[in-house]
Write a protein that holds these residues in place. Structure first.
Motif, PDB file in Angstrom:
ATOM      1  N   ASP A  37     -15.420  -8.414  -6.888  1.00 58.98           N
ATOM      2  CA  ASP A  37     -14.157  -8.181  -7.591  1.00 58.98           C
ATOM      3  C   ASP A  37     -13.103  -9.196  -7.177  1.00 58.98           C
ATOM      4  O   ASP A  37     -12.285  -9.623  -8.006  1.00 58.98           O
ATOM      5  CB  ASP A  37     -13.650  -6.766  -7.308  1.00 58.98           C
ATOM      6  N   PHE A  41     -10.752 -11.569  -9.379  1.00 60.10           N
ATOM      7  CA  PHE A  41      -9.291 -11.575  -9.307  1.00 60.10           C
ATOM      8  C   PHE A  41      -8.745 -12.984  -9.088  1.00 60.10           C
ATOM      9  O   PHE A  41      -7.684 -13.329  -9.612  1.00 60.10           O
ATOM     10  CB  PHE A  41      -8.809 -10.668  -8.175  1.00 60.10           C
ATOM     11  N   GLN A  55      -7.906  -4.357 -16.994  1.00 60.48           N
ATOM     12  CA  GLN A  55      -6.882  -3.956 -16.033  1.00 60.48           C
ATOM     13  C   GLN A  55      -5.525  -4.540 -16.410  1.00 60.48           C
ATOM     14  O   GLN A  55      -5.449  -5.544 -17.125  1.00 60.48           O
ATOM     15  CB  GLN A  55      -7.251  -4.450 -14.638  1.00 60.48           C
ATOM     16  N   THR A  59      -2.685  -6.804  -9.830  1.00 59.79           N
ATOM     17  CA  THR A  59      -3.591  -7.259  -8.769  1.00 59.79           C
ATOM     18  C   THR A  59      -3.927  -8.746  -8.886  1.00 59.79           C
ATOM     19  O   THR A  59      -3.890  -9.464  -7.876  1.00 59.79           O
ATOM     20  CB  THR A  59      -4.870  -6.404  -8.738  1.00 59.79           C
ATOM     21  N   SER A  81      -3.189  -7.560   1.044  1.00 56.01           N
ATOM     22  CA  SER A  81      -3.872  -6.260   1.056  1.00 56.01           C
ATOM     23  C   SER A  81      -3.773  -5.628   2.437  1.00 56.01           C
ATOM     24  O   SER A  81      -3.626  -4.402   2.569  1.00 56.01           O
ATOM     25  CB  SER A  81      -5.336  -6.409   0.627  1.00 56.01           C
ATOM     26  N   SER A 127      -8.392  -5.051  -3.945  1.00 53.52           N
ATOM     27  CA  SER A 127      -8.881  -4.272  -5.084  1.00 53.52           C
ATOM     28  C   SER A 127      -7.687  -3.604  -5.737  1.00 53.52           C
ATOM     29  O   SER A 127      -6.607  -3.484  -5.133  1.00 53.52           O
ATOM     30  CB  SER A 127      -9.899  -3.218  -4.633  1.00 53.52           C
ATOM     31  N   THR A 128      -7.875  -3.130  -6.953  1.00 52.24           N
ATOM     32  CA  THR A 128      -6.787  -2.384  -7.589  1.00 52.24           C
ATOM     33  C   THR A 128      -6.496  -1.115  -6.795  1.00 52.24           C
ATOM     34  O   THR A 128      -5.351  -0.664  -6.720  1.00 52.24           O
ATOM     35  CB  THR A 128      -7.149  -2.024  -9.035  1.00 52.24           C
ATOM     36  N   TYR A 131      -3.681  -1.400  -3.828  1.00 44.19           N
ATOM     37  CA  TYR A 131      -2.265  -1.255  -4.158  1.00 44.19           C
ATOM     38  C   TYR A 131      -1.994   0.090  -4.841  1.00 44.19           C
ATOM     39  O   TYR A 131      -0.887   0.606  -4.782  1.00 44.19           O
ATOM     40  CB  TYR A 131      -1.816  -2.434  -5.013  1.00 44.19           C
ATOM     41  N   ASP A 132      -3.028   0.646  -5.477  1.00 46.96           N
ATOM     42  CA  ASP A 132      -2.906   1.963  -6.072  1.00 46.96           C
ATOM     43  C   ASP A 132      -2.651   3.010  -4.995  1.00 46.96           C
ATOM     44  O   ASP A 132      -1.833   3.917  -5.173  1.00 46.96           O
ATOM     45  CB  ASP A 132      -4.193   2.292  -6.834  1.00 46.96           C
ATOM     46  N   ASN A 168      -0.539  -2.025 -12.439  1.00 46.28           N
ATOM     47  CA  ASN A 168      -1.710  -2.254 -11.599  1.00 46.28           C
ATOM     48  C   ASN A 168      -2.911  -1.456 -12.073  1.00 46.28           C
ATOM     49  O   ASN A 168      -4.026  -1.969 -12.146  1.00 46.28           O
ATOM     50  CB  ASN A 168      -1.403  -1.878 -10.139  1.00 46.28           C
ATOM     51  N   LYS A 169      -2.675  -0.172 -12.401  1.00 46.83           N
ATOM     52  CA  LYS A 169      -3.770   0.697 -12.819  1.00 46.83           C
ATOM     53  C   LYS A 169      -3.174   1.921 -13.511  1.00 46.83           C
ATOM     54  O   LYS A 169      -2.191   2.494 -13.030  1.00 46.83           O
ATOM     55  CB  LYS A 169      -4.599   1.120 -11.601  1.00 46.83           C
TER      56      LYS A 169
END
Length: 487
Positions: A37, A41, A55, A59, A81, A127-128, A131-132, A168-169
């Motif tokens: 991933d 990104f 998405q 990210t 991250s 990864s998403t 931050y999620d 972000n998601k």
């Protein structure tokens, strides 16, 4: 109504614990390599947009910022991250404070967040979910503040955080929806009658609008992606939901979050909607067939709530508590961080497959280069390199040039939008397929497998077929729409 001030914040121990975790993550950040991933990104960050087929844009944007400031390396990629993980741990302690935890309870909340497998796992990589998780914790913090103080202005903080999180998601709508349903069921309903609520909703909508407009303009491809994931994994996700809720956060943390639920329900009636939000969210995730980690952030909130009530038990059983903490820290580190030699990662891959997805990409590119050399030099100018998924394509963008490989093309996710082969590429095609399938090969002539990826570990790429075909059956411009895939 509860307007009692929260206890003083235990700044020094909480921040010290969080920074220590950041140091550990930094030291281990480059030990294996890029996750599939992350490779995607990085490329997405070079094609900045208000949206992608799978998405929203945040990210990839953060990836671009991190590699620009800290270097285009695995360690440079993961700096932000790591910082996000550090802040998440501090926010968990702040949530414990809102539930009435004094200095020791806040410190315990930071410790338990730090040894949680889920927190360490998403903090280690980009990864998403990385931050999620931070966004969910901030939303929980502001929601608890809203319920404790009844100060409607916290709706603005909720709206601001939710709006950024939506870039972000889209999953952020789940905990907010679960919380709103829970407030309607058990109260306090007066917080819903504040004029600050529509202001917060408007702020969230304004921040999310650019990506929503992008999705509308592109016929909502993200819904197609979500539908494919649900169809492919929905049943398995439902079966594994409860076991993974326990394993991913940490089995020895179960008593703490159970205590947190009971503590809220019996002692903090103003916060009952926070406790109820977790089972409501679980029901929603099970209905949609979502992944187990979709509900884990709210479970972490219950852990924060459980820290104060379990302190008495810890005082009476100090040796048992320390043993449990050490076991949790060690097992979480082994299963989520690159502490084992890469050659031994098969030990943890059955539990956490993401470990394997960080191993072997340079060797993968080398194997593809060997297969590419089977094409006669005079034919390579019209030949095409086609990868079946975004991880393979991202790896070849990263490592292909050092092997003399040409531009790689893929119909997977947003790679399909970034580039397609020119119609002048009428020659041979090297296909990279996880499993040989007519889905790709039916569009090319005389396909023959000329190699196999033999990965160091049992990851997704192990056994991937390298297939050489004579030519496409029609011009690439006509063929390309048929090769696009969103899952």
């Amino acid at each position: 109504m509860s307007r009692l001030p929260a206890p003083a914040f235990a700044v020094r121990p909480v921040v010290s614990i969080a920074v220590l975790v950041g140091v550990v993550l930094t030291l281990l950040s480059g030990r294996y390599g890029y996750h599939r991933d992350e490779l995607y990104f990085v490329v997405a960050g070079r094609h900045l947009s208000w949206g992608y087929v799978d998405q929203p844009p945040l990210t990839p944007l953060i990836t671009r910022i991190s590699t620009t400031i800290f270097g285009d390396t695995v360690m440079g990629l993961r700096v932000l991250s790591t910082i996000s993980c550090v802040v998440t741990i501090i926010v968990v302690a702040l949530i414990a404070r809102e539930f009435g935890s004094e200095r020791r309870g806040q410190t315990l909340a930071a410790i338990l967040a730090s040894v949680s497998g889920f927190v360490l796992g998403v903090g280690h990589m980009v990864s998403t979910a990385t931050y999620d998780l931070l966004a969910w914790m901030l939303i929980a913090l502001f929601a608890v503040k809203l319920l404790r103080t009844r100060d409607g202005r916290w709706w603005l903080a909720l709206g601001l955080t939710a709006g950024i999180a939506l870039e972000n998601k889209y999953l952020v709508v789940l905990p907010i929806g679960a919380l709103l349903i829970s407030v309607l069921i058990v109260g306090p309903r007066e917080v819903l009658r504040s004029w600050w609520l529509p202001a917060g909703v408007a702020l969230a909508g304004l921040l999310a609008l650019p990506n929503v407009l992008w999705q509308i303009h592109h016929d909502w491809p993200q819904l197609t992606v979500a539908g494919g994931i649900r169809d492919d994994d929905g049943t398995e996700n439902r079966i594994m939901f409860v076991p993974l809720q326990i394993l991913q956060l940490g089995p020895l943390l179960v008593p703490v979050w159970v205590a947190g639920f009971l503590w809220i329900w019996r002692r903090l009636p103003w916060a009952r909607s926070v406790a109820l939000a977790y089972p409501v969210l679980c029901v929603a995730v099970l209905i949609i067939g979502g992944k187990s980690y979709y509900a884990l952030p709210l479970l972490l909130v219950l852990v924060a709530a459980g820290c104060e009530p379990v302190l008495g038990w810890i005082d009476r059983h100090r040796r048992t508590a320390v043993t449990a903490l050490v076991i949790t820290a060690v097992t979480s580190a082994v299963f989520t961080l690159p502490v084992l030699p890469a050659s031994a990662a098969d030990f943890v891959i059955p539990v956490n497959k993401e470990q394997g997805e960080q191993i072997g990409w340079p060797a993968f590119a080398s194997a593809v280069a060997t297969a590419w050399e089977r094409i006669p030099p005079q034919s390579r100018s019209t030949a095409t390199l086609f990868a079946g998924n975004y991880g393979e394509a991202g790896a070849l963008v990263r490592y292909g040039p050092q092997h003399g490989l040409p531009t790689v093309y893929s119909g997977h996710m947003s790679f399909a939008d970034w580039a397609q082969p020119p119609d002048t590429n009428t020659g041979m095609v090297l296909l990279i397929e996880l499993n040989r399938t007519p889905r790709f090969e039916s569009h090319f002539r005389n396909c023959t497998q000329i190699g196999t990826i033999n990965s160091l570990v049992s990851n997704d790429e192990d056994g991937t077929a390298l297939v050489l075909c004579d030519a496409p059956t029609e011009p690439w411009s006509a063929l390309w729409p048929k090769l696009k895939t969103f899952y």
